[in-house]
Motif scaffolding. Sequence first.
Motif, short mmCIF file in Angstrom:
data_model
loop_
_atom_site.label_atom_id
_atom_site.label_comp_id
_atom_site.label_asym_id
_atom_site.label_seq_id
_atom_site.Cartn_x
_atom_site.Cartn_y
_atom_site.Cartn_z
N ARG A 88 0.80 -1.22 0.00
CA ARG A 88 0.00 0.00 0.00
C ARG A 88 0.84 1.27 0.00
O ARG A 88 0.58 2.21 -0.73
CB ARG A 88 -0.91 0.00 1.23
CG ARG A 88 -1.69 1.26 1.35
CD ARG A 88 -2.60 1.24 2.53
NE ARG A 88 -3.15 2.55 2.73
CZ ARG A 88 -3.66 2.98 3.85
NH1 ARG A 88 -3.69 2.19 4.88
NH2 ARG A 88 -4.14 4.18 3.96
N HIS A 89 1.87 1.31 0.85
CA HIS A 89 2.60 2.56 1.02
C HIS A 89 3.73 2.77 0.02
O HIS A 89 4.32 3.84 -0.01
CB HIS A 89 3.17 2.64 2.45
CG HIS A 89 2.09 2.70 3.48
ND1 HIS A 89 1.20 3.74 3.56
CD2 HIS A 89 1.75 1.84 4.47
CE1 HIS A 89 0.35 3.52 4.55
NE2 HIS A 89 0.67 2.38 5.12
N GLY A 90 4.07 1.77 -0.76
CA GLY A 90 5.11 1.95 -1.76
C GLY A 90 6.49 2.07 -1.14
O GLY A 90 6.73 1.65 -0.02
N LEU B 293 8.58 4.04 0.61
CA LEU B 293 8.75 5.21 1.47
C LEU B 293 9.97 5.10 2.38
O LEU B 293 10.19 5.97 3.19
CB LEU B 293 7.52 5.40 2.36
CG LEU B 293 6.31 6.01 1.70
CD1 LEU B 293 5.15 6.05 2.66
CD2 LEU B 293 6.59 7.41 1.20
N ASP C 27 8.14 12.33 3.90
CA ASP C 27 7.19 11.24 3.62
C ASP C 27 7.51 10.00 4.45
O ASP C 27 6.61 9.29 4.85
CB ASP C 27 7.20 10.89 2.13
CG ASP C 27 6.57 11.99 1.30
OD1 ASP C 27 5.63 12.64 1.79
OD2 ASP C 27 7.03 12.22 0.16
N GLY D 90 2.01 16.73 -2.99
CA GLY D 90 2.04 15.32 -3.38
C GLY D 90 0.65 14.73 -3.27
O GLY D 90 -0.23 15.31 -2.63
N ASP E 55 -1.53 10.68 -3.33
CA ASP E 55 -1.47 9.23 -3.43
C ASP E 55 -2.88 8.67 -3.40
O ASP E 55 -3.81 9.29 -2.90
CB ASP E 55 -0.63 8.63 -2.29
CG ASP E 55 -1.24 8.87 -0.93
OD1 ASP E 55 -2.08 8.06 -0.50
OD2 ASP E 55 -0.87 9.87 -0.27
N HIS F 152 -4.91 4.62 -3.19
CA HIS F 152 -4.82 3.16 -3.10
C HIS F 152 -6.23 2.61 -3.10
O HIS F 152 -7.08 3.05 -2.32
CB HIS F 152 -4.11 2.74 -1.81
CG HIS F 152 -4.09 1.26 -1.60
ND1 HIS F 152 -3.24 0.43 -2.26
CD2 HIS F 152 -4.86 0.47 -0.82
CE1 HIS F 152 -3.46 -0.82 -1.89
NE2 HIS F 152 -4.44 -0.83 -1.02
N ARG G 167 -0.96 17.28 5.78
CA ARG G 167 -1.48 16.19 4.94
C ARG G 167 -2.98 16.05 5.17
O ARG G 167 -3.45 16.16 6.29
CB ARG G 167 -0.77 14.90 5.33
CG ARG G 167 -1.18 13.68 4.56
CD ARG G 167 -0.47 12.44 5.08
NE ARG G 167 0.96 12.51 4.93
CZ ARG G 167 1.64 12.06 3.88
NH1 ARG G 167 0.98 11.51 2.88
NH2 ARG G 167 2.94 12.14 3.83
N ARG H 79 -6.30 13.36 4.34
CA ARG H 79 -6.56 11.98 3.96
C ARG H 79 -8.05 11.68 3.99
O ARG H 79 -8.79 12.28 4.78
CB ARG H 79 -5.83 11.02 4.90
CG ARG H 79 -4.35 11.24 4.93
CD ARG H 79 -3.54 10.02 5.20
NE ARG H 79 -3.82 8.88 4.33
CZ ARG H 79 -3.31 8.74 3.10
NH1 ARG H 79 -2.56 9.67 2.57
NH2 ARG H 79 -3.60 7.67 2.41
#
Length: 199
Positions: free
Chosen positions: A22-24, A26, A34, A56, A58, A60, A126, A128
């Motif tokens: 999920r988080h790639g 990082l 990040d 940025g 993202d 998912h 951030r 979300r």
Amino acid sequence: MRAILTLPLLFLSTVCAFSQERHGSLHSNYAGADAAWVNPARSAGQWPWLEIRFLGADAHAWNSLVAYSGRDRRLVGELRQGMSDGVLVMRSAGAGQGHRATVSLGVAGPGASLALGRTTIGLGLRSRAHVSASGLSPAMGNFIFNGLNFEPQHGIRFSDEGVRVVGAAWTELGVNLGQVLSAQGFGILSAGINARYLQ
């Protein structure tokens, strides 16, 4: 005794493998602000003296209903040339289970991470949003995939129980402090802490 210690390690490795999906990536030395979001101690020892993030984003998404099949080349090749040779197929739900889906979206605003020797400080903004649905019956899955004009299910009364859809959205202002405790050869021991104000 060895089996008792091995079991928790195996459990943790499977959780980490799923979370990495999920988080790639990082966890690199250049991730800066990040990396602190996932692991507060990871900011310690960052390679750039100053890392600045302007903006940025993202996303998912995961579901148990629809899969992409029929590919004859890798995903990277499909992204370069367009995903034209695959087809969407519907997965079948397990016995007594319904379909599930999650969507997570994020926008990372301004942020910075400053390395001061063995100490790193960071600041970031951030936003979300997360939505999760579970308990969707195979019949509801047919309507989602094929549309409400799916004739094999016309004239049938459905009663779906246990359907659950939850969502949350928030904005967070975060401050990070990371400290290298010990560094020798290729090994590094670091600690960190995040403080966040959520709205």
